[in-house]
Design a protein around this motif. Structure first.
Motif, PDB file in Angstrom:
ATOM      1  N   ARG A 193    -121.184  15.908 -25.434  1.00  0.00           N
ATOM      2  CA  ARG A 193    -120.255  15.266 -24.519  1.00  0.00           C
ATOM      3  C   ARG A 193    -121.049  14.652 -23.370  1.00  0.00           C
ATOM      4  O   ARG A 193    -121.539  15.369 -22.495  1.00  0.00           O
ATOM      5  CB  ARG A 193    -119.272  16.310 -23.994  1.00  0.00           C
ATOM      6  CG  ARG A 193    -118.150  15.725 -23.159  1.00  0.00           C
ATOM      7  CD  ARG A 193    -117.237  16.848 -22.704  1.00  0.00           C
ATOM      8  NE  ARG A 193    -116.394  17.309 -23.784  1.00  0.00           N
ATOM      9  CZ  ARG A 193    -115.107  16.981 -23.886  1.00  0.00           C
ATOM     10  NH1 ARG A 193    -114.543  16.215 -22.983  1.00  0.00           N
ATOM     11  NH2 ARG A 193    -114.385  17.435 -24.872  1.00  0.00           N
ATOM     12  N   PHE A 194    -121.214  13.347 -23.418  1.00  0.00           N
ATOM     13  CA  PHE A 194    -121.933  12.606 -22.372  1.00  0.00           C
ATOM     14  C   PHE A 194    -120.952  11.697 -21.634  1.00  0.00           C
ATOM     15  O   PHE A 194    -119.914  11.330 -22.192  1.00  0.00           O
ATOM     16  CB  PHE A 194    -123.009  11.700 -22.995  1.00  0.00           C
ATOM     17  CG  PHE A 194    -124.318  12.367 -23.333  1.00  0.00           C
ATOM     18  CD1 PHE A 194    -125.421  12.232 -22.507  1.00  0.00           C
ATOM     19  CD2 PHE A 194    -124.465  13.109 -24.497  1.00  0.00           C
ATOM     20  CE1 PHE A 194    -126.635  12.821 -22.819  1.00  0.00           C
ATOM     21  CE2 PHE A 194    -125.674  13.712 -24.825  1.00  0.00           C
ATOM     22  CZ  PHE A 194    -126.762  13.567 -23.980  1.00  0.00           C
ATOM     23  N   VAL A 195    -121.300  11.292 -20.414  1.00  0.00           N
ATOM     24  CA  VAL A 195    -120.528  10.243 -19.747  1.00  0.00           C
ATOM     25  C   VAL A 195    -120.759   8.947 -20.533  1.00  0.00           C
ATOM     26  O   VAL A 195    -121.793   8.789 -21.176  1.00  0.00           O
ATOM     27  CB  VAL A 195    -120.951  10.060 -18.261  1.00  0.00           C
ATOM     28  CG1 VAL A 195    -120.634  11.296 -17.434  1.00  0.00           C
ATOM     29  CG2 VAL A 195    -122.421   9.696 -18.132  1.00  0.00           C
ATOM     30  N   PRO A 196    -119.779   8.019 -20.499  1.00  0.00           N
ATOM     31  CA  PRO A 196    -119.952   6.795 -21.296  1.00  0.00           C
ATOM     32  C   PRO A 196    -120.937   5.816 -20.674  1.00  0.00           C
ATOM     33  O   PRO A 196    -121.089   5.752 -19.452  1.00  0.00           O
ATOM     34  CB  PRO A 196    -118.548   6.184 -21.318  1.00  0.00           C
ATOM     35  CG  PRO A 196    -117.866   6.735 -20.119  1.00  0.00           C
ATOM     36  CD  PRO A 196    -118.477   8.074 -19.830  1.00  0.00           C
ATOM     37  N   LEU A 197    -121.609   5.093 -21.537  1.00  0.00           N
ATOM     38  CA  LEU A 197    -122.425   3.963 -21.119  1.00  0.00           C
ATOM     39  C   LEU A 197    -121.443   2.868 -20.710  1.00  0.00           C
ATOM     40  O   LEU A 197    -120.511   2.558 -21.449  1.00  0.00           O
ATOM     41  CB  LEU A 197    -123.249   3.511 -22.326  1.00  0.00           C
ATOM     42  CG  LEU A 197    -124.561   2.780 -22.170  1.00  0.00           C
ATOM     43  CD1 LEU A 197    -125.553   3.570 -21.347  1.00  0.00           C
ATOM     44  CD2 LEU A 197    -125.148   2.503 -23.544  1.00  0.00           C
ATOM     45  N   VAL A 198    -121.617   2.331 -19.515  1.00  0.00           N
ATOM     46  CA  VAL A 198    -120.712   1.273 -19.053  1.00  0.00           C
ATOM     47  C   VAL A 198    -120.929   0.064 -19.961  1.00  0.00           C
ATOM     48  O   VAL A 198    -122.058  -0.373 -20.139  1.00  0.00           O
ATOM     49  CB  VAL A 198    -121.014   0.914 -17.585  1.00  0.00           C
ATOM     50  CG1 VAL A 198    -120.155  -0.248 -17.127  1.00  0.00           C
ATOM     51  CG2 VAL A 198    -120.782   2.127 -16.691  1.00  0.00           C
ATOM     52  N   PRO A 199    -119.848  -0.401 -20.606  1.00  0.00           N
ATOM     53  CA  PRO A 199    -120.060  -1.466 -21.588  1.00  0.00           C
ATOM     54  C   PRO A 199    -120.450  -2.790 -20.961  1.00  0.00           C
ATOM     55  O   PRO A 199    -120.014  -3.128 -19.858  1.00  0.00           O
ATOM     56  CB  PRO A 199    -118.716  -1.572 -22.304  1.00  0.00           C
ATOM     57  CG  PRO A 199    -117.719  -0.903 -21.445  1.00  0.00           C
ATOM     58  CD  PRO A 199    -118.439  -0.005 -20.493  1.00  0.00           C
ATOM     59  N   LEU A 200    -121.274  -3.504 -21.686  1.00  0.00           N
ATOM     60  CA  LEU A 200    -121.750  -4.826 -21.293  1.00  0.00           C
ATOM     61  C   LEU A 200    -120.564  -5.793 -21.208  1.00  0.00           C
ATOM     62  O   LEU A 200    -120.404  -6.547 -20.282  1.00  0.00           O
ATOM     63  CB  LEU A 200    -122.746  -5.293 -22.364  1.00  0.00           C
ATOM     64  CG  LEU A 200    -123.443  -6.597 -22.183  1.00  0.00           C
ATOM     65  CD1 LEU A 200    -124.206  -6.615 -20.891  1.00  0.00           C
ATOM     66  CD2 LEU A 200    -124.382  -6.821 -23.351  1.00  0.00           C
ATOM     67  N   VAL A 201    -119.705  -5.715 -22.210  1.00  0.00           N
ATOM     68  CA  VAL A 201    -118.513  -6.562 -22.265  1.00  0.00           C
ATOM     69  C   VAL A 201    -117.335  -5.593 -22.247  1.00  0.00           C
ATOM     70  O   VAL A 201    -117.355  -4.611 -22.977  1.00  0.00           O
ATOM     71  CB  VAL A 201    -118.485  -7.361 -23.593  1.00  0.00           C
ATOM     72  CG1 VAL A 201    -117.292  -8.284 -23.635  1.00  0.00           C
ATOM     73  CG2 VAL A 201    -119.781  -8.119 -23.770  1.00  0.00           C
ATOM     74  N   PRO A 202    -116.327  -5.812 -21.387  1.00  0.00           N
ATOM     75  CA  PRO A 202    -115.197  -4.885 -21.385  1.00  0.00           C
ATOM     76  C   PRO A 202    -114.595  -4.783 -22.784  1.00  0.00           C
ATOM     77  O   PRO A 202    -114.428  -5.784 -23.473  1.00  0.00           O
ATOM     78  CB  PRO A 202    -114.211  -5.530 -20.411  1.00  0.00           C
ATOM     79  CG  PRO A 202    -115.008  -6.489 -19.603  1.00  0.00           C
ATOM     80  CD  PRO A 202    -116.166  -6.915 -20.451  1.00  0.00           C
ATOM     81  N   LEU A 203    -114.307  -3.554 -23.215  1.00  0.00           N
ATOM     82  CA  LEU A 203    -113.774  -3.364 -24.572  1.00  0.00           C
ATOM     83  C   LEU A 203    -112.328  -3.835 -24.651  1.00  0.00           C
ATOM     84  O   LEU A 203    -111.885  -4.307 -25.666  1.00  0.00           O
ATOM     85  CB  LEU A 203    -113.893  -1.889 -24.969  1.00  0.00           C
ATOM     86  CG  LEU A 203    -115.337  -1.390 -25.083  1.00  0.00           C
ATOM     87  CD1 LEU A 203    -115.364   0.106 -25.357  1.00  0.00           C
ATOM     88  CD2 LEU A 203    -116.089  -2.139 -26.172  1.00  0.00           C
ATOM     89  N   VAL A 204    -111.606  -3.670 -23.530  1.00  0.00           N
ATOM     90  CA  VAL A 204    -110.227  -4.152 -23.485  1.00  0.00           C
ATOM     91  C   VAL A 204    -110.189  -5.282 -22.449  1.00  0.00           C
ATOM     92  O   VAL A 204    -110.358  -5.038 -21.258  1.00  0.00           O
ATOM     93  CB  VAL A 204    -109.257  -3.030 -23.051  1.00  0.00           C
ATOM     94  CG1 VAL A 204    -107.826  -3.530 -23.051  1.00  0.00           C
ATOM     95  CG2 VAL A 204    -109.416  -1.827 -23.957  1.00  0.00           C
ATOM     96  N   PRO A 205    -110.031  -6.520 -22.889  1.00  0.00           N
ATOM     97  CA  PRO A 205    -110.068  -7.620 -21.920  1.00  0.00           C
ATOM     98  C   PRO A 205    -108.944  -7.496 -20.898  1.00  0.00           C
ATOM     99  O   PRO A 205    -107.833  -7.119 -21.267  1.00  0.00           O
ATOM    100  CB  PRO A 205    -109.885  -8.871 -22.791  1.00  0.00           C
ATOM    101  CG  PRO A 205    -110.014  -8.427 -24.208  1.00  0.00           C
ATOM    102  CD  PRO A 205    -109.771  -6.963 -24.256  1.00  0.00           C
TER     103      PRO A 205
END
Ligand code: SAH
Length: 217
Positions: free
Chosen positions: A203-215
């Motif tokens: 259980r890790f904190v998420p990598l902040v996505p490069l492109v938002p997954l939900v626009p």
């Protein structure tokens, strides 16, 4: 703390395939002053085998996970390693005790700057931290003998695979945001083939996505 981490290696050996912590990782864990890499309020807890809050909703990883990730990339003294998610600087310091050079990318400026200052005070001359997006890796310093990703990604970023040396190893937690994650060990063979092995649920904190997954709308 080292004894607790050793006990966890023994408990999880059926999953990880690692019978015990390597002597070099044990020495590094015993040496890094974790209390100097956590906020003052957490100092009393610094030598427990637990993750701890470091501000900005982020955490310093559990020592067992740091030890395991370090062992899985099979670090050697001449290696250059890339870390994604510098956070407190703890994983970088453990790596820097063993390998020649550590490059680490942190997306949150306040954490990255604080880690760089703390690591300098601890006299780690072989760690360089850059503020930026880890999804892209650090092409100017590539290729790397090892890559340790310390935040969870929905899948393995292509740029990081490309920046791994032939024979190089990467450890990365993979799983959709908010879902179960698996710590993966990825090996780029001498022939350039990518092999992947699931090591254990994490259980890790998420990598902040490069492109938002939900626009956004
Ligand atoms: N390795 C750290 C653990 C930090 S937690 C330690 O030993 O303390 C994960 C870190 O990844 C957080 O600091 C978070 O800000 C950072 N992060 C999240 N997304 C990132 C991205 N896209 N690029 C670089 N760092 C990122």
């Amino acid at each position: 703390m080292v004894a607790e981490v050793e006990a966890m290696y023994a408990e999880t050996r059926g999953l990880t395939g690692l019978p015990a912590m390597s002597p070099q990782v044990r020495a590094a864990l015993g040496k890094v002053e974790r209390h100097r890499l956590v906020p003052d309020a957490q100092r009393a807890l610094a030598y427990r085998n637990h993750p701890l809050p470091i501000g900005q909703g982020q955490t310093i990883s559990q020592p067992y996970i740091v030890a395991l990730s370090t062992d899985l990339i099979a670090p050697q003294p001449h290696h250059t390693v890339l870390e994604i998610g510098a956070g407190s600087g703890y994983q970088a310091a453990v790596l820097a005790e063993i390998v020649q050079r550590v490059y680490s990318i942190e997306i949150l400026q306040s954490l990255g700057v604080a880690a760089a200052i703390a690591l300098k005070e601890l006299q780690y001359e072989n760690i360089e931290i850059r503020i930026g997006d880890g999804y892209k890796g650090w092409p100017e310093k590539a290729p790397f003998d090892g890559i340790v990703v310390t935040a969870a990604a929905p899948q393995v970023p292509e740029a990081l695979l490309a920046q791994l040396k032939l024979g190089g190893r990467m450890v990365i937690p993979v799983g959709a945001a908010g879902r179960a994650q698996e710590l993966l060990l990825i090996v780029k063979t001498a022939a350039g083939k990518i092999e992947q092995k699931s090591i254990l649920p994490v259980r890790f904190v998420p990598l902040v996505p490069l492109v938002p997954l939900v626009p956004g709308r």
